[in-house]
Every structure is written in C-alpha cells, then in structure tokens.
Design a protein around this motif. Structure first.
Motif, short mmCIF file in Angstrom:
data_model
loop_
_atom_site.label_atom_id
_atom_site.label_comp_id
_atom_site.label_asym_id
_atom_site.label_seq_id
_atom_site.Cartn_x
_atom_site.Cartn_y
_atom_site.Cartn_z
N PHE A 192 0.87 -1.18 0.00
CA PHE A 192 0.00 0.00 0.00
C PHE A 192 0.90 1.23 0.00
CE2 PHE A 192 -2.63 -3.38 1.56
CZ PHE A 192 -3.87 -3.11 1.01
N LEU A 249 -4.31 6.62 -1.80
CA LEU A 249 -3.55 5.39 -1.66
C LEU A 249 -3.81 4.44 -2.82
CD1 LEU A 249 -4.13 4.63 2.14
CD2 LEU A 249 -2.27 5.92 1.08
N SER A 250 -2.79 3.66 -3.16
CA SER A 250 -2.90 2.66 -4.21
C SER A 250 -2.18 1.40 -3.76
CB SER A 250 -2.30 3.16 -5.53
OG SER A 250 -2.92 4.36 -5.96
N VAL A 251 -2.38 0.31 -4.51
CA VAL A 251 -1.73 -0.96 -4.21
C VAL A 251 -0.85 -1.35 -5.39
CG1 VAL A 251 -2.04 -3.41 -3.73
CG2 VAL A 251 -3.60 -1.74 -2.72
N LEU A 255 -0.06 -2.31 -10.86
CA LEU A 255 -1.08 -1.64 -10.07
C LEU A 255 -2.29 -2.57 -9.90
CD1 LEU A 255 -2.19 1.07 -8.80
CD2 LEU A 255 -3.16 1.52 -11.07
N GLY A 279 -6.81 2.56 -3.29
CA GLY A 279 -6.28 1.51 -2.42
C GLY A 279 -7.06 1.34 -1.13
N SER A 280 -7.63 2.44 -0.63
CA SER A 280 -8.42 2.34 0.60
C SER A 280 -9.62 1.43 0.42
CB SER A 280 -8.88 3.73 1.05
OG SER A 280 -7.78 4.51 1.45
N ILE A 289 -9.73 -1.16 -1.38
CA ILE A 289 -9.24 -2.54 -1.30
C ILE A 289 -9.05 -2.94 0.16
CG2 ILE A 289 -7.31 -4.06 -1.86
CD1 ILE A 289 -6.93 -2.49 -4.43
#
Length: 383
Positions: A170, A183-185, A225, A232-233, A235
């Motif tokens: 994250f 946020l991203s993953v 990605l 991301g949140s 997820i």
C-alpha cells in the motif's frame, strides 16, 4: 435457525486435523520456530489439500470456498502452527483475494494459479513505523515515471517478506489527497532492485519471519497496479471485515488447541489420588475454556455467515475479532495454569499457544480500535 454443521464442513475439519497432527507435531513446529526456518514442505503439502486456493474461484485453480469452510481451515491452521498461519493467511485470504476481486485479468491468470498450488506466496506491506491503525499517516510514496512507478519508503511488520514472491504494498500515489483517495496498491516482485528486507526478532511464529522492508527507488511497471489508481483504501476496507473474522477464527483455533491439550493432561495427571480433572478448581478452568471456545466459534461463524450473504457485518466482524482473540488468550493462560510447571516446557506445546495468542489482540486492528468500531456501529444501527 440451524446450528448443525454440514457433513462437508465436518469432513473438512477431520481431514485438516488429521493432516496437521501427522505433518505438524509439536516437536516439529517447535524445531522450525527455534531454527527460524520456514517449513516450505508443510506449506506445499497444505496447498495440496486446497488451502491456498480457498479465497478465489475454480477458473484460477481455487475453490471459492464458503466462509464457514475458510473459518474451519483457519482454526485448524492456527491450532497447528502460527508460522504456517502467518504465511498462509496473508497470501490466500487477503492478497490473493484482493487480486481476485480488484486485479486485472493478466494479474489473475499469472498469479492466482501459482498461489493455489503453493508455488507463490505474497506478503502484505501495509504498516509503517509511523502508521499502523492510522492509515492517514502512510508515507511510502510511489511516483509515476513513464510506464513505471518509482517507490520510496519503509514498511514494517511485513510478515514473510524475505521468502515471499511478491509484496502487496500500500503506497501513497497522491500526496495531496486524503487517505481515502490518495492510496494505491502495487505488487512488488521478489528481488526487485532497491528492495532491502530485514527480518525482525519476535516472540512467536519465528519460522515465518516478520520483516522490515526498505524501498529505495524501487521501479515496478504500471501493470503491477492492483485496482484503480488512488482507490487503495477501498481494497483495504473491502477485505478487512473478512480478515477480522479470520482473526476471530485464529483465536478460536488457538483456544481449541489449548483446551484439547489441557483436557488430555488433566485426564492423565494424577494428584492426591485422582486425575486432576476431578478436582473442582481444574474442572472449572476447563469449563471456562470450553465456554470461551464455543462462544468464540459461534460469534465468528455468525459474522462469516453474514459476510457470505453479502450483508453488513462490520460490527459482527469486529466482535468476532475481539472476542476470538481474547478468548484464545484466556484459554492459553488457563492451559498454562492447568499444566503447571510442565506448561513452561517446549515439548508440551502449551507455552507456544501462550506466546502466539497475544498477537491476535493487536493484528488486524487493535482490540481498542475494534471496540471503537463496535460502539460506532451500535450508534448507527443498534444491535
């Protein structure tokens, strides 16, 4: 309302119990923990039973198991070995499930079949030195550079990172946006240049290392990605209810293991002319352990049932996490008391349960945070 466990669920429990008692006896688990060596053979054999594919569908080699089945599996894995649980759960029930729900078709086809057969494991990179429960303080940055992301930052408590094939990281991709939008993953493959992994010394489950991860100019392609940029949140929160239910199941499994061990000992240990189970003080501790295990299992399965039905289960998942983890801790403490001096001996195994239980009151959101969430949900919808 039906409290009868199905024949399929009972068979799953029996199969897993017999497997782990044969393949993960107390002395073997203790040896791998003592040597801090990951038991890859046990993991591979567990994958052969279908454990690693429970979080996604048959089209990728999984089984898309129902939530009660996953809870039963989690109980049995936790009862057998924390180190195995630390490697299996993040891979199969969080990261792989996240890829199955949010990933691209290419990510699913490339990674999920290998997760299912036990040849790929994934470590979750969420916590940071200054950010645990508070996601707003995640500071690991990923900046777009052409067709790549360049990542800089630090993760901590990234269990299994030194032997995993990917880190499910994250990262902050928009420093000016809120935590819910910035946020991203990203999937960081093993061996990527700029990744330094440092195992940490810890209390329990030492065969699967918990690690600090340093990320310096780490470059991964944009295809890594997972989900949408800046989402991301969603997820995290899309997977957290399930994770907390499984933590409740872990506590239940540890409590069951401690109860089984204490009950066997109490039947065999003779003091003052009779087995100690016939002494009221010991019998009452065993009764308390049995009540904790049963109530923990029921509250966890109720939350799992609601999750399976697609119902709002945030409050129930939080309750399962709190009650299951604390029930496991209480059972391990009573088990230590029942075994007396022998509880301190590694060969008996009770001391391992005692060391392992505490983590679950912390991991997946501390129980204090969970109580806040329960109270918030009560205010919103009642019980």
């Amino acid at each position: 309302m039906d409290f009868t466990i199905s024949a399929e669920h009972q068979q799953l429990r029996t199969t897993l119990r017999e497997f782990f008692e044969a393949e993960a006896p107390i002395d073997e688990v203790a040896r791998f923990d003592r040597d801090e060596e990951f038991n890859s053979e046990l993991y591979r054999k567990a994958a052969g039973l279908g454990l690693c594919g429970m979080g996604f569908g048959e089209e990728y080699g999984g089984s898309d198991a129902d939530q009660i089945s996953i809870c039963i599996a989690v109980e049995e894995v936790a009862r057998a070995s924390a180190a195995l649980a630390y490697a299996w759960l993040p891979t199969a029930t969080f990261c792989a499930k996240g890829i199955a729900r949010f990933g691209t078709d290419e990510q699913k086809k490339e990674i999920l079949p290998k997760v299912a057969d036990g040849t790929v494991r994934i470590a979750m990179g969420l916590s940071e030195p200054e950010a645990g429960s508070d996601l707003t303080h995640l500071s690991t940055r990923a900046v777009r550079d052409g067709d790549d992301f360049v990542i800089n930052g630090q993760k901590v408590f990234t269990t299994g990172a030194d032997t995993a094939d990917y880190i499910f990281a994250f990262v902050r991709t928009d420093p000016d946006a809120s935590a819910s939008k910035g946020l991203s993953v990203l999937l960081i493959p093993k061996g990527t240049e700029g990744v330094t992994v440092q195992p940490l010394r810890k209390l329990a489950g030492q065969a699967t290392h918990t690690c600090e991860v340093f990320l310096h100019d780490v470059r991964v392609p944009k295809e890594n990605l997972v989900g949408e940029l800046g989402r991301g949140s969603s997820i995290i929160f899309g997977l957290m209810d399930a994770e907390r239910i499984y933590v409740g199941a872990e506590g239940t499994g540890l409590g069951q293991g401690a109860l089984d061990m204490a009950l066997k000992y109490a039947r065999e240990r003779v003091q003052f002319g009779k087995p100690i189970i016939e002494h009221q003080a010991v019998a009452h501790m065993l009764a308390d352990m049995a009540m904790d295990v049963q109530t923990s299992r029921l509250i966890t399965w109720q939350a799992a049932w609601k999750l399976e039905q697609g119902l709002d289960c945030t409050m129930e998942a939080s309750m399962a996490k709190v009650h299951g983890s604390e029930a496991g801790t209480r059972c391990a403490g009573r088990g230590m008391q029942i075994l007396g001096g022998y509880s301190y001996m590694v060969e008996y195994g009770m001391e391992r349960y005692w060391r392992e239980t505490k983590l679950y009151e912390i991991a997946g959101g501390t129980n204090q945070i969970m109580r806040n969430m329960i109270a918030k949900q009560l205010g919103r919808r009642g019980l």
